[in-house]
Design an enzyme around this catalytic site. Sequence first.
Site, mmCIF file in Angstrom:
data_model
loop_
_atom_site.group_PDB
_atom_site.id
_atom_site.type_symbol
_atom_site.label_atom_id
_atom_site.label_comp_id
_atom_site.label_asym_id
_atom_site.label_seq_id
_atom_site.Cartn_x
_atom_site.Cartn_y
_atom_site.Cartn_z
ATOM 1 N N ASP A 90 -5.142 5.565 -6.816
ATOM 2 C CA ASP A 90 -4.571 5.045 -5.442
ATOM 3 C C ASP A 90 -3.258 4.380 -5.508
ATOM 4 O O ASP A 90 -3.082 3.294 -6.152
ATOM 5 C CB ASP A 90 -5.642 4.221 -4.554
ATOM 6 C CG ASP A 90 -5.184 3.718 -3.245
ATOM 7 O OD1 ASP A 90 -5.693 4.473 -2.349
ATOM 8 O OD2 ASP A 90 -4.477 2.731 -3.322
ATOM 9 N N TYR A 110 4.552 0.728 -2.868
ATOM 10 C CA TYR A 110 4.346 0.198 -4.266
ATOM 11 C C TYR A 110 5.572 0.607 -5.075
ATOM 12 O O TYR A 110 5.865 -0.183 -6.087
ATOM 13 C CB TYR A 110 3.163 0.816 -4.549
ATOM 14 C CG TYR A 110 1.887 0.382 -4.018
ATOM 15 C CD1 TYR A 110 1.621 -0.373 -2.839
ATOM 16 C CD2 TYR A 110 0.694 1.000 -4.372
ATOM 17 C CE1 TYR A 110 0.544 -0.694 -2.220
ATOM 18 C CE2 TYR A 110 -0.691 0.735 -3.819
ATOM 19 C CZ TYR A 110 -0.754 -0.109 -2.490
ATOM 20 O OH TYR A 110 -1.830 -0.299 -1.965
ATOM 21 N N LYS A 153 0.322 6.403 0.262
ATOM 22 C CA LYS A 153 0.007 6.030 1.791
ATOM 23 C C LYS A 153 1.701 6.108 2.655
ATOM 24 O O LYS A 153 2.768 5.939 1.814
ATOM 25 C CB LYS A 153 -0.532 4.696 1.950
ATOM 26 C CG LYS A 153 -1.518 4.413 1.109
ATOM 27 C CD LYS A 153 -2.139 2.947 1.196
ATOM 28 C CE LYS A 153 -3.199 2.823 0.473
ATOM 29 N NZ LYS A 153 -2.624 2.594 -1.179
ATOM 30 N N HIS A 199 -0.691 3.395 6.292
ATOM 31 C CA HIS A 199 -0.803 2.387 5.577
ATOM 32 C C HIS A 199 -1.174 1.210 6.354
ATOM 33 O O HIS A 199 -2.011 0.321 6.080
ATOM 34 C CB HIS A 199 0.359 1.826 4.635
ATOM 35 C CG HIS A 199 0.200 1.211 3.521
ATOM 36 N ND1 HIS A 199 0.982 1.164 2.222
ATOM 37 C CD2 HIS A 199 -0.731 0.205 3.031
ATOM 38 C CE1 HIS A 199 0.345 0.256 1.543
ATOM 39 N NE2 HIS A 199 -0.634 -0.366 1.990
ATOM 40 N N SER A 237 -5.828 -3.204 -12.371
ATOM 41 C CA SER A 237 -5.547 -4.152 -13.627
ATOM 42 C C SER A 237 -4.330 -3.291 -14.227
ATOM 43 O O SER A 237 -4.356 -2.145 -14.236
ATOM 44 C CB SER A 237 -6.814 -4.472 -14.374
ATOM 45 O OG SER A 237 -6.469 -5.178 -15.584
#
Length: 283
Positions: A55, A60, A85, A118, A241
């Site tokens: 994802d 980002y 998104k 988003h 992570s």
Amino acid sequence: MAPSATPSPIPSVPTVTLDNGVEIPQLGFGVFQVPDDATTAAVTAALETGYRSIDTAAIYGNEAGVGRALAASGLPREELFVTTKLWNADQGYDATLRAFDASLAKLGLDHVDLYLIHWPAPARDLYRDSWRALERLAGEGRIRAAGVSNFQPGHLLRLLDGATLTPVVNQIELHPGLQQAELRAFHADHRIATEAWSPLAQGAVLDDPAVAAVAGRYGKSAAQVVIRWHLQLGNVVIPKSVTPARIRENFEVFDFALTDEEMQAVAALDRGLRTGPHPDELN
């Protein structure tokens, strides 16, 4: 001479069948706040662990890093589930189509499995125009499933008025501290899958004694207990992570199950705790 240990087989991740028949892995890997140059290694570690759902999002800034990892993995495209998104500044019909093309180019793919608006960005009031663009992309087969993120019931009702497609997913902030019961009930009534971002509340729920007690009982970490709670609720969940050991730990949640009493103990932690902005206010 002792026999050599054989590696344990990777557990298969359960899937959720979306309302349009597409199956999404219930446990995926998120890359929010991961710099592009670190994303390739993180996604590679996730794919090696057994994750098949990745994802990302235009905002980002790491779609290219995701694309590099996917290309290098050697995994067949049909085994992968890729979500990205549409960012708020790109909302509107024509702008959405352009933004989608840009995301696809960065990912190095010819389609994505799930494309999400988003945020509703209600002050911009463009999400219905953006949704028409997603309906077109779905009709052209360039996205296998169309959904939204951070939409409240009022936003969803307005989107559905006159739409030809219902969003199959709403990805929302969801964790034991913010359980969104009203929104999840709306999803159930409209056959919208609930996907949880910030599923561990950025660590804010991991020190709770109720979670620690369950973790101690099973010899698991607090994070594993919370991810297991999500899975048993039926949520799609995407922990993130960059640490390979943590990436593996978050995946090792298929060899135990919480009892009804343990599920209720975690559910008692609901306290309206938001780690991100309120969807009515971010524009």
